[in-house]
Design a protein around this motif. Structure first.
Motif, PDB file in Angstrom:
ATOM      1  N   PHE A  72      37.367  17.215  70.488  1.00 26.95           N
ATOM      2  CA  PHE A  72      38.501  17.281  71.423  1.00 26.95           C
ATOM      3  C   PHE A  72      39.717  16.588  70.824  1.00 26.95           C
ATOM      4  O   PHE A  72      40.825  17.138  70.805  1.00 26.95           O
ATOM      5  N   ASP A  73      39.503  15.380  70.328  1.00 27.82           N
ATOM      6  CA  ASP A  73      40.615  14.627  69.722  1.00 27.82           C
ATOM      7  C   ASP A  73      41.124  15.318  68.476  1.00 27.82           C
ATOM      8  O   ASP A  73      42.340  15.343  68.212  1.00 27.82           O
ATOM      9  N   ARG A  74      40.236  15.879  67.672  1.00 29.83           N
ATOM     10  CA  ARG A  74      40.656  16.509  66.421  1.00 29.83           C
ATOM     11  C   ARG A  74      41.460  17.782  66.683  1.00 29.83           C
ATOM     12  O   ARG A  74      42.392  18.093  65.930  1.00 29.83           O
ATOM     13  N   VAL A  75      41.125  18.511  67.735  1.00 29.00           N
ATOM     14  CA  VAL A  75      41.929  19.682  68.087  1.00 29.00           C
ATOM     15  C   VAL A  75      43.328  19.248  68.499  1.00 29.00           C
ATOM     16  O   VAL A  75      44.336  19.889  68.146  1.00 29.00           O
ATOM     17  N   LEU A  76      43.427  18.148  69.253  1.00 30.01           N
ATOM     18  CA  LEU A  76      44.739  17.638  69.625  1.00 30.01           C
ATOM     19  C   LEU A  76      45.560  17.267  68.390  1.00 30.01           C
ATOM     20  O   LEU A  76      46.765  17.536  68.327  1.00 30.01           O
ATOM     21  N   ARG A  77      44.927  16.647  67.401  1.00 33.50           N
ATOM     22  CA  ARG A  77      45.650  16.278  66.177  1.00 33.50           C
ATOM     23  C   ARG A  77      46.157  17.520  65.458  1.00 33.50           C
ATOM     24  O   ARG A  77      47.300  17.540  64.973  1.00 33.50           O
ATOM     25  N   ILE A  78      45.301  18.547  65.370  1.00 24.08           N
ATOM     26  CA  ILE A  78      45.727  19.789  64.716  1.00 24.08           C
ATOM     27  C   ILE A  78      46.890  20.416  65.478  1.00 24.08           C
ATOM     28  O   ILE A  78      47.856  20.914  64.886  1.00 24.08           O
ATOM     29  N   ALA A  79      46.814  20.397  66.803  1.00 22.51           N
ATOM     30  CA  ALA A  79      47.872  20.989  67.611  1.00 22.51           C
ATOM     31  C   ALA A  79      49.201  20.267  67.394  1.00 22.51           C
ATOM     32  O   ALA A  79      50.261  20.913  67.298  1.00 22.51           O
ATOM     33  N   TRP A  80      49.173  18.954  67.304  1.00 22.51           N
ATOM     34  CA  TRP A  80      50.411  18.215  67.022  1.00 22.51           C
ATOM     35  C   TRP A  80      50.961  18.592  65.648  1.00 22.51           C
ATOM     36  O   TRP A  80      52.176  18.698  65.462  1.00 22.51           O
ATOM     37  N   THR A  81      50.083  18.805  64.664  1.00 30.80           N
ATOM     38  CA  THR A  81      50.542  19.199  63.330  1.00 30.80           C
ATOM     39  C   THR A  81      51.184  20.584  63.355  1.00 30.80           C
ATOM     40  O   THR A  81      52.230  20.814  62.728  1.00 30.80           O
ATOM     41  N   ILE A  82      50.561  21.525  64.080  1.00 27.55           N
ATOM     42  CA  ILE A  82      51.137  22.866  64.185  1.00 27.55           C
ATOM     43  C   ILE A  82      52.513  22.790  64.846  1.00 27.55           C
ATOM     44  O   ILE A  82      53.464  23.478  64.444  1.00 27.55           O
ATOM     45  N   ALA A  83      52.632  21.916  65.853  1.00 27.55           N
ATOM     46  CA  ALA A  83      53.929  21.734  66.509  1.00 27.55           C
ATOM     47  C   ALA A  83      54.958  21.137  65.556  1.00 27.55           C
ATOM     48  O   ALA A  83      56.137  21.525  65.565  1.00 27.55           O
ATOM     49  N   ASP A  84      54.532  20.206  64.723  1.00 29.11           N
ATOM     50  CA  ASP A  84      55.453  19.603  63.757  1.00 29.11           C
ATOM     51  C   ASP A  84      55.932  20.639  62.745  1.00 29.11           C
ATOM     52  O   ASP A  84      57.102  20.632  62.351  1.00 29.11           O
ATOM     53  N   LEU A  85      55.040  21.510  62.303  1.00 31.20           N
ATOM     54  CA  LEU A  85      55.445  22.560  61.368  1.00 31.20           C
ATOM     55  C   LEU A  85      56.412  23.551  62.031  1.00 31.20           C
ATOM     56  O   LEU A  85      57.314  24.082  61.375  1.00 31.20           O
ATOM     57  N   ALA A  86      56.206  23.798  63.317  1.00 28.05           N
ATOM     58  CA  ALA A  86      57.077  24.708  64.047  1.00 28.05           C
ATOM     59  C   ALA A  86      58.346  24.020  64.534  1.00 28.05           C
ATOM     60  O   ALA A  86      59.215  24.682  65.131  1.00 28.05           O
ATOM     61  N   GLU A  87      58.426  22.698  64.304  1.00 26.16           N
ATOM     62  CA  GLU A  87      59.589  21.908  64.699  1.00 26.16           C
ATOM     63  C   GLU A  87      59.835  21.961  66.206  1.00 26.16           C
ATOM     64  O   GLU A  87      60.976  22.111  66.682  1.00 26.16           O
ATOM     65  N   VAL A  88      58.739  21.862  66.979  1.00 29.44           N
ATOM     66  CA  VAL A  88      58.832  21.730  68.431  1.00 29.44           C
ATOM     67  C   VAL A  88      58.392  20.331  68.813  1.00 29.44           C
ATOM     68  O   VAL A  88      57.594  19.689  68.103  1.00 29.44           O
ATOM     69  N   ASP A  89      58.871  19.851  69.962  1.00 27.50           N
ATOM     70  CA  ASP A  89      58.663  18.456  70.327  1.00 27.50           C
ATOM     71  C   ASP A  89      57.214  18.147  70.696  1.00 27.50           C
ATOM     72  O   ASP A  89      56.686  17.094  70.329  1.00 27.50           O
ATOM     73  N   ARG A  90      56.571  19.056  71.416  1.00 28.27           N
ATOM     74  CA  ARG A  90      55.200  18.812  71.879  1.00 28.27           C
ATOM     75  C   ARG A  90      54.404  20.102  71.779  1.00 28.27           C
ATOM     76  O   ARG A  90      54.953  21.204  71.924  1.00 28.27           O
ATOM     77  N   PRO A  91      53.093  19.989  71.550  1.00 27.48           N
ATOM     78  CA  PRO A  91      52.271  21.204  71.518  1.00 27.48           C
ATOM     79  C   PRO A  91      52.239  21.886  72.879  1.00 27.48           C
ATOM     80  O   PRO A  91      52.190  21.233  73.931  1.00 27.48           O
TER      81      PRO A  91
END
Length: 517
Positions: free
Chosen positions: A480-499
């Motif tokens: 669960f936590d690791r999916v959240l970390r991946i989601a934050w990374t995808i958001a960072d690559l997309a340059e959005v504030d939050r997943p």
């Protein structure tokens, strides 16, 4: 009457060092050389090296009994780095020289009096500077590496003879080795750094758009990665190109990595800080000790520590012995390796990015319809079971790598280069650093669950797919936590504030994708 000479050396325990005071006493009894302070066999042999080096430098040791004590006497000492300190203390006890009281001496001695380089000079000099002794004297070949330590005042010498001349020895007596031509203390260390070989580029990888995207996410967030697919699909090519899209190491990380490599490489190989993330690729026959560290006597750093701040790639991962794989579980969580041996305990940093590559079965053909596969279902299950559930649960991204088609191999627009991907990765890392800096973390992979479910908590409607996966037992609490970390990374690559929903969906797919191609 007795006289006592003193000098300072450095003892290393892993990457940690401590100052050792070397005392030499000249007695009035029959000739002898006694070494106290729990020396190992290599250090105990220093008696003969020091005696011959002093003799061949024109300042033979006293013919009376010489007693050398290494303080603190209760801690084991090892290696040849104390040779020079012992020689200086013995010559000072005889009144032949007057060494500075605050200098630290770190070098091995040759029988002809030359100063030989040692492994681990960087962490040794770091320990001396931390202890308040910035004046360090080393072999000339070690000087470039020693000068990498901020605040160190390093003096490199070719021989014991040239060194004692600067400490007041009678020039009439001193003998220099035949090939030494440089003036005392003025050795020329302007050696060109080894040219970097051409780096591997992602544009060389044909097709594999999903795998390239997953590799970019792994690089941007520092996530561990499993690639499972048939032979020839490009798993190894992708893994080898991961370091090329990672950001360069900052000063602190570069010093850590260089210190580890100083313990592992040739004594005079290090000339500059290691700025590129290291890449370690041990063979699948490697033992547990070679991967996590250990060996005979005092434990040495293994591939996991040499990959610190870089990539540890295990190709054909199921072929590694299970004990070696399971030994990685603890450093994957803590970022350090602790090794206990009879000769002592050592702690090495091991915050690496783990990349695993595996075939879907022993023959590698159980992909698609699997018509060419010769493995029975039992053999396939046993093969996949070599990668245990607890280990895989610590691997963030689990990806199925498909076969490369003729369309992918056909001539067309060139694939994106590593430089282009690295630029996006750098921007994503900068976003993470800015967001996580108040909490003391640098990358999404380092962010703890309490932070992801606390200050960075997402809306319940966004995380509902993860809750359903946990109810269905396809996702653990760690997952669960690791999916959240991946989601934050995808958001960072997309340059959005939050997943959002899209980022969570992509992250869940990368985490739980079917690995049987």
């Amino acid at each position: 009457m007795t006289s006592v000479g003193r000098a300072l050396g450095i003892g290393l325990v892993g990457l940690n060092g401590y100052v050792v005071e070397v005392e030499a006493d000249i007695g009035q009894t029959l000739p002898a050389f006694v070494l106290l302070g729990l020396p190992d066999s290599a250090l105990n042999e220093a008696k003969e090296r020091v005696r011959s080096a002093a003799q061949n430098s024109g300042l033979p040791l006293s013919r009376r009994k010489i007693t050398v004590n290494l303080i603190p006497a209760s801690l084991p000492k090892r290696g040849t780095a104390f040779d020079l300190a012992i020689a200086i203390a013995a010559l000072a006890a005889a009144g032949d020289i007057r060494p500075p009281a605050e200098a630290v001496f770190i070098a091995e001695l040759g029988l002809d009096g030359r100063l030989r380089p040692i492994q681990g000079i960087l962490p040794a000099v770091m320990a001396a500077v931390r202890a308040g002794y910035p004046e360090v004297i080393v072999a000339a070949e070690n000087a470039p590496e020693a000068r990498l330590v901020p605040g160190a005042r390093v003096h490199g010498y070719e021989s014991l003879g040239s060194l004692v001349l600067d400490f007041g020895a009678d020039p009439i007596n001193v003998v220099l080795p035949e090939r030494e031509t440089r003036p005392s203390g003025q050795a020329d260390h302007s050696v060109e750094a080894e040219p970097r070989s051409g780096s591997l580029d992602l544009r060389d990888v044909a097709g594999q758009h999903e795998a390239r995207a997953a590799l970019e996410v792994a690089a941007a967030g520092g996530h561990h990665l499993l690639m499972m697919g048939p032979p020839g699909a490009g798993k190894t090519m992708l893994a080898e190109r991961l370091p090329g899209i990672l950001p360069e190491l900052d000063d602190e990380a570069a010093m850590e990595v260089t210190a580890i490599h100083s313990l592992s490489s040739h004594p005079s190989a290090t000339r500059e800080l290691v700025r590129r993330p290291p890449f370690e690729n041990p063979h699948h026959t490697a033992t547990r000790a070679s991967i996590v560290g250990g060996g005979q006597g005092f434990p040495r750093p293994g591939a996991a520590s040499r990959a610190h701040r870089g990539v540890l790639f295990l190709d054909e991962a199921p072929e590694f012995e299970s004990r070696a794989l399971e030994s990685l579980r603890q450093p994957l969580e803590s970022g350090v390796v602790r090794i206990d041996r009879a000769a002592g305990e050592a702690t090495y940093p091991a915050r690496f990015q783990l990349v695993l590559a595996a075939n879907p079965c022993p023959c590698g053909q159980s992909t698609g319809k699997g018509l060419n596969c010769t493995c029975t279902p039992q053999v396939r299950r046993r093969y996949k079971a070599k990668l245990s559930g607890p280990l895989l649960d610590r691997v963030d991204i689990q990806l199925a790598v498909r076969r490369v088609s003729m369309v992918d191999l056909s001539v067309g627009a060139p694939a994106e280069s590593s430089a282009d991907v690295a630029a996006r990765v750098r921007k994503a890392r900068d976003r993470q650093a800015e967001r996580l800096r108040p909490y003391g973390f640098g990358t999404n992979a380092d962010a703890p669950g309490r932070l992801l479910r606390g200050a960075l908590r997402l809306a319940q409607t966004t995380t509902r797919p993860l809750e359903k996966a946990m109810v269905a037992q396809t996702l653990t609490a760690r997952g669960f936590d690791r999916v959240l970390r991946i989601a934050w990374t995808i958001a960072d690559l997309a340059e959005v504030d939050r997943p959002g929903d899209d980022e969570i969906g992509q992250a869940l797919l990368l985490r739980t994708a079917e690995t049987a191609a």
